[in-house]
Design an enzyme around this catalytic site. Structure first.
Site, mmCIF file in Angstrom:
data_model
loop_
_atom_site.group_PDB
_atom_site.id
_atom_site.type_symbol
_atom_site.label_atom_id
_atom_site.label_comp_id
_atom_site.label_asym_id
_atom_site.label_seq_id
_atom_site.Cartn_x
_atom_site.Cartn_y
_atom_site.Cartn_z
ATOM 1 N N PRO A 205 0.825 -1.216 0.000
ATOM 2 C CG PRO A 205 -0.792 -1.585 1.643
ATOM 3 C CD PRO A 205 0.520 -2.107 1.132
ATOM 4 C CB THR A 207 4.130 1.226 -3.829
ATOM 5 O OG1 THR A 207 2.999 0.439 -4.248
ATOM 6 C CG2 THR A 207 4.767 0.572 -2.609
ATOM 7 C CD GLU A 426 12.861 2.318 25.393
ATOM 8 O OE1 GLU A 426 13.484 2.079 24.336
ATOM 9 O OE2 GLU A 426 11.732 1.844 25.640
#
Length: 612
Positions: A205, A207, A426
């Site tokens: 989707p 492109t 993190e």
């Protein structure tokens, strides 16, 4: 006929009908009202000498009627009687002057003309309503228009040409033959060449499949019919097939032209599978589409373009040569294509001097054309919120985080303990990103909650477009995913639920390595992946596993062995870099978000990860 005029006509005819009905009701009820004057009142007035004269009006074909009495002391009285002969005799016996009128009959207008005129008015009103509805619906009322095609015809492709399509050089070259054929078909027909009847555009989707189709129509300067696959199917049986027939009939009348069916997988899924069965309305629509595409006369000048991102579930019959002869894969753009796309979308956006489109193209690996357009649009929104008339590089960085991770929720209240856990979590991810050779470097590390529900995030920065994923890189990806959980275990000697999504992704990747990519020494180069057997997207309802329980157990053992091995290697690296972990956490607690330069500045000495 425009809508305001139609509304006025409706109101006028509605008022006429209402007035006609009111008049008919009045005429039918007038004269049928019964007076309050009774026989006892008449006898009392005669006894007292109050009645001067009487007028008897008999009803038609009945002995009943009414008597109008002239009263000496009051206004005239009217009395309804059941026998006019008896009341006439009674009045004469009491010496009351009496006149008997002829039997009252309806006039010719009420008897004949009024029903005919009323019927004609009703018929005219109905006829005008139907004609007005037809005009509003372009030749057919909604109730009778289900079988009509809903395709929209655009002339000249909406003035979109191939120059407006950036980053798809090879795809445009493949489609130039079609454009040339539509411009000059005789050049091909005279040598016996047959242009492809159908071209299937497949790709992820965003492109640019729809944009390519419009550009082809614009280049060829021919009518362009566009319709979605879902527009063919309705709740009524046979409507989809009727719309397919009507679409191709319109296309033949406007030949040469292009018919573009977007999301064709809505009607062209594999037949005989799923829940619908052979009498499914979608399958009847597909059958008609197959007939129309295969029934074209040679070189009629009608080319069918279709777009889908699920070519794997399409019916084989529609993919064969003669229907869709050519299949073009529209891939996400490479770094050069991304730079061209950014240049196109930035034409109408004022950019500051510090904006470097080439650097943005390098940092947006994997982005499609739609993603890049959205990135610049979000950056423009950020600039507008700051009351600036131009976009800075910092705006694009902010938009990049918003698009990739989600909007930061800086107002959310987070306790110091939770911040500390998130910071170490993190830091574990970031250190592994930095030290492992195939997965870095780090772009941003943050402990600010985001719109996707995460307490923080570590965003890597791919520096190149990789066509393949190696086994070594996938192992490093799993190690990075496990880095947050490992950091919590090392520092707090406890674990939290914050790594649940990381564990899920690591397990899924390890299972793909074993069942899909053949990267397990014990299982071998065999495929045991069964994710394609999905019932509701066109696969069989009844599904049996293609391997035994013993193999299933071996797969689970291999997946666990891969994850455990990655866990041990990642833990060893983080144990050796605890000082960096503490420094990174301290900096995160202070600033909440650090950049690549700030993070890499923590490494005073170059570290190299052990062989993975």
């Amino acid at each position: 006929m425009n809508r305001p005029t139609d509304s006025k006509n409706y109101n006028f005819f509605f008022i006429v009908i209402v007035l006609f009905l009111m008049a008919a009701i009045y005429l039918s009820t007038v004269g049928n009202q019964r007076p309050d004057y009774t026989r006892a009142d008449l006898e009392w007035d005669i006894k007292n000498g109050n009645i001067i004269s009487a007028e008897i009006i008999p009803n038609q074909e009945t002995p009943t009627g009414s008597v109008n009495l002239k009263h000496e002391l009051a206004s005239p009285r009217t009395m309804y009687v059941t026998d006019v002969s008896e009341i006439e005799q009674y009045l004469m016996e009491n010496n009351i002057p009496t006149i008997v009128r002829d039997v009252k009959t309806d006039g010719w207008f009420l008897t004949y003309a009024l029903p005919i005129v009323g019927s004609m008015i009703v018929l005219v009103f109905i006829f005008v309503m139907i004609n007005s509805q037809n005009a509003n619906n372009s030749g057919g009322s909604k109730m009778m228009n289900f079988g009509k095609s809903r395709a929209k015809m655009t002339l000249n492709g909406g003035k979109v040409t191939l120059k407006d399509v950036a980053g798809l050089k090879e795809e445009k070259e493949e489609l130039e033959e079609i454009v040339d054929f539509l411009r000059d078909p005789s050049k091909y027909t005279k040598v016996g060449a047959r242009i492809p009847k159908g071209v299937l555009l497949e790709g992820a989707p965003g492109t640019g499949k729809t944009l390519l189709a419009k550009a082809i129509a614009g280049e060829a300067n021919v009518p362009f019919f566009s319709i979605s696959g879902s527009d063919f199917v309705e709740m009524f049986v046979g409507v989809g097939a009727s719309r397919v027939r009507d679409l191709f009939a319109d296309a033949k009348r406007h030949s040469p032209c292009i018919v573009f069916i977007d999301e064709i997988d809505a009607v062209a899924r594999r037949r005989g599978t799923g829940m619908g069965g052979g009498h499914d309305e979608r399958e009847q629509t597909l059958n008609q589409l197959l007939v129309e595409m295969d029934g074209f006369g040679v070189n009629e000048g009608i080319i069918v373009l279709a777009a889908t991102n699920r070519v794997d579930i399409l019916d084989p019959a529609i993919l064969r040569p003669g229907r869709f002869d050519r299949k073009i894969t529209v891939s996400p753009p490479d770094v050069g294509g991304r730079e061209d796309i950014l240049a196109v979308h930035s034409q109408n956006k004022p950019l500051a001097d510090d904006v470097d489109l080439k650097q943005i193209a390098h940092t947006t690996a994997g982005f499609t054309g739609a993603d890049l357009e959205n990135l610049l649009n979000e950056a423009a929104i950020v600039a507008a919120k700051d009351d600036r008339a131009f976009i800075k590089q910092e705006d694009i960085k902010t938009a990049f985080i918003k698009v990739g991770i989600g909007a930061e929720k800086k107002s959310r209240v987070v306790s110091e303990a939770d911040k500390k856990i998130t910071a170490y979590h993190e830091s574990g991810h970031a250190i592994l990103f930095h030290l492992l050779p195939d997965v870095g470097p780090v772009y941003t590390v943050s402990i600010i909650p985001t719109g996707i529900g995460a307490a923080g995030y570590t965003m890597p920065l791919p520096e190149k477009d990789d066509m393949f994923m190696t086994k070594g890189r996938m192992i490093q990806e799993i190690m990075v995913l496990l880095g947050g959980r490992i950091a919590e275990e090392i520092i707090f000697d406890d674990i939290t639920t914050g790594a649940s999504n990381d564990i899920k992704r690591a397990t899924k990747l390890a299972r793909k390595m074993v069942t899909c990519y053949g990267m397990s020494e014990n299982i071998g180069v065999l495929n045991y992946d069964d994710d394609d057997d999905e019932v509701f997207i066109g696969r069989d309802l009844a599904h049996t596993r293609s391997y035994s329980e013993a193999v299933c157990g071996e797969i689970d053992k291999e997946v666990k062995a891969i994850v455990d091995d990655c866990y041990a290697k990642a833990k060893d690296i983080l144990m050796k870099n605890q000082d960096i972990m503490h420094e990174c956490t301290k900096l995160l607690m202070e600033k909440e978000k650090i950049t690549r330069e700030e993070f890499e500045g923590l490494f005073a000495v170059e570290f190299k990860a052990e062989e993975v």
